[in-house]
Motif scaffolding. Structure first.
Motif, short mmCIF file in Angstrom:
data_model
loop_
_atom_site.label_atom_id
_atom_site.label_comp_id
_atom_site.label_asym_id
_atom_site.label_seq_id
_atom_site.Cartn_x
_atom_site.Cartn_y
_atom_site.Cartn_z
N VAL A 58 0.80 -1.21 0.00
CA VAL A 58 -0.02 -0.04 -0.17
C VAL A 58 0.86 1.29 0.03
CG1 VAL A 58 -1.66 1.34 1.29
CG2 VAL A 58 -1.88 -1.12 1.01
N ARG A 60 2.39 1.78 -3.39
CA ARG A 60 1.21 2.32 -4.37
C ARG A 60 1.05 4.01 -4.07
NH1 ARG A 60 -3.84 -1.22 -5.20
NH2 ARG A 60 -3.90 0.32 -6.79
N ILE A 61 0.98 4.41 -2.69
CA ILE A 61 0.74 5.83 -2.50
C ILE A 61 1.83 6.39 -3.17
CG2 ILE A 61 0.92 7.63 -0.76
CD1 ILE A 61 -0.70 5.36 0.96
N THR A 94 1.79 6.60 -6.94
CA THR A 94 0.56 7.50 -7.30
C THR A 94 1.10 9.03 -7.33
OG1 THR A 94 -0.94 5.82 -6.47
CG2 THR A 94 -1.85 8.26 -6.86
N LEU A 151 -6.90 5.89 -5.43
CA LEU A 151 -6.86 4.58 -5.11
C LEU A 151 -8.16 4.19 -4.31
CD1 LEU A 151 -3.28 5.01 -3.73
CD2 LEU A 151 -3.68 3.83 -5.56
N ILE A 192 -8.57 0.83 -2.02
CA ILE A 192 -8.00 1.03 -0.65
C ILE A 192 -8.88 1.62 0.30
CG2 ILE A 192 -5.97 1.54 0.93
CD1 ILE A 192 -4.26 1.51 -1.70
N MET A 243 -5.80 3.86 4.30
CA MET A 243 -5.03 5.05 3.56
C MET A 243 -4.49 5.94 4.63
SD MET A 243 -4.89 5.25 0.01
CE MET A 243 -4.82 6.89 -0.21
#
Length: 341
Positions: free
Chosen positions: A272, A275-276, A279, A294, A297, A302
């Motif tokens: 996660v 991915r943050i 992004t 996203l 999630i 988050m």
């Protein structure tokens, strides 16, 4: 074998006798504030630039000079990372004045009471808001700017922020008053960082414990960001590693180890978090955009992962005004981002 003879020299609380390569900026700030000594006001100053470029140290140096040359000025330095709320800022002002804050008063009444006290003292207030972009409610800034029209006392405001666009987060009518003068700090280059480090090493390390190659490598590593704090921290950490290893002197090998320890490894990030980071990339993005990008999630997840990235100093947060409300803008340090490519 000991290499560090003065730990304070490597801390953020240390003030060098001479701040090299910031003579022009210090002169600009001092000139803008010198009218304070004659109770003529002075200009509100906005100081901006990347982290570790000497902004806070420059201002505190000028404040020390003003205190030594004038009994009229009441300088109040406030670290907004520690004092983020209106009440905390006013309490810091009250502490400097050595008066008690009256409880159960609203912010306006608290400020009025303090202003009246300052007028009785015959002082000219100079308030420094360091990391001003960390202030949660900008109303206190507006109150300081309106002190002259409301109470007949001009408050000189010096605000420091990494984000040069911070003034635009204020109400439009306050922007010009807030930044009557802007002093922009540029990142240090590698030779300048080496000069800074050489002066610190003379005071903070034992003679013969380091050489020019060590100073040069620390400066070159930090030169990518122009950050004096980073280069000073690298030298300090290198010296500590050399002491732990029982070395006879600090070498470039210890600097490399200190460099590796100073940056988080990409392998430590979970999926996660990765991915943050991916992004956001190299751009700035506000909180709503990030969450919308996203959607799969959960919001709670988050929030947790964003807080973890902030704690790891990978993710930078800026509080902004958006319409009638408030939001946050996220970005990633570009140097650290290279670790994830």
């Amino acid at each position: 074998m000991d290499f560090i003879r003065n730990e304070l020299v490597f801390s953020n609380d240390y003030f060098p006798l001479e701040l090299v390569h910031r003579e022009r900026e210090i002169s600009e700030i001092a000139y803008s504030l010198k009218l304070l000594a004659g109770k003529k006001g002075g200009e509100n100053i906005f100081i901006t630039g990347p982290p570790g470029t000497g902004k806070s140290t420059s201002v505190r140096s000028v404040i020390a000079q003003l205190e030594n040359s004038s009994t009229i000025i009441l300088p109040v330095y406030i670290n907004c990372c520690l004092c983020r709320t209106n009440s905390a800022i006013l309490k810091a002002l009250a502490n400097k004045m050595e008066v008690s804050v009256i409880r159960n008063l609203c912010i306006g009444e608290m400020l009025k009471a303090l202003v009246l006290r300052i007028k009785v003292m015959g002082k000219q207030p100079l308030i420094v808001l360091d990391d001003v972009d960390m202030v949660e409610d900008r109303d206190i800034i507006h109150e300081f700017l309106r002190c002259h029209e409301q109470y007949g006392l001009r408050v000189a405001l010096v605000s420091i922020a990494n984000n040069k666009y911070f003034p635009y987060s204020l109400e439009h009518r306050m922007q010009c008053m807030f930044a009557q003068k802007t002093v922009a700090y540029e990142p240090y280059n590698t030779p300048q960082l080496k000069d800074i480090l050489r002066e610190r090493a003379k005071v903070g390390l034992f003679p013969g414990s380091y050489d020019e190659d060590v100073l040069g490598l620390c400066a070159a590593i930090a030169g990518k960001r122009g950050d004096a704090r980073l280069t000073i921290s690298l030298l300090h950490r290198s010296a500590a590693i050399a002491e732990q290893e029982g070395a006879t002197c600090i070498t470039v090998a210890q600097v490399r180890k200190a460099q590796e320890a100073s940056l988080p490894a990409a392998s430590k990030l979970n999926e996660v978090q990765k991915r943050i980071v991916e992004t956001i990339g190299g751009k700035e993005i506000d909180a709503r955009e990030l969450y919308d990008a996203l959607p799969e999630i959960a919001e709670r997840t988050m929030r947790e992962k964003i807080e973890e990235l902030v704690a790891m100093k990978i993710l930078k947060v800026e509080r902004i005004r958006k319409g009638q409300g408030k939001s946050r803008k996220f970005s990633i340090d570009t140097v650290i981002l290279e670790k994830y490519k």
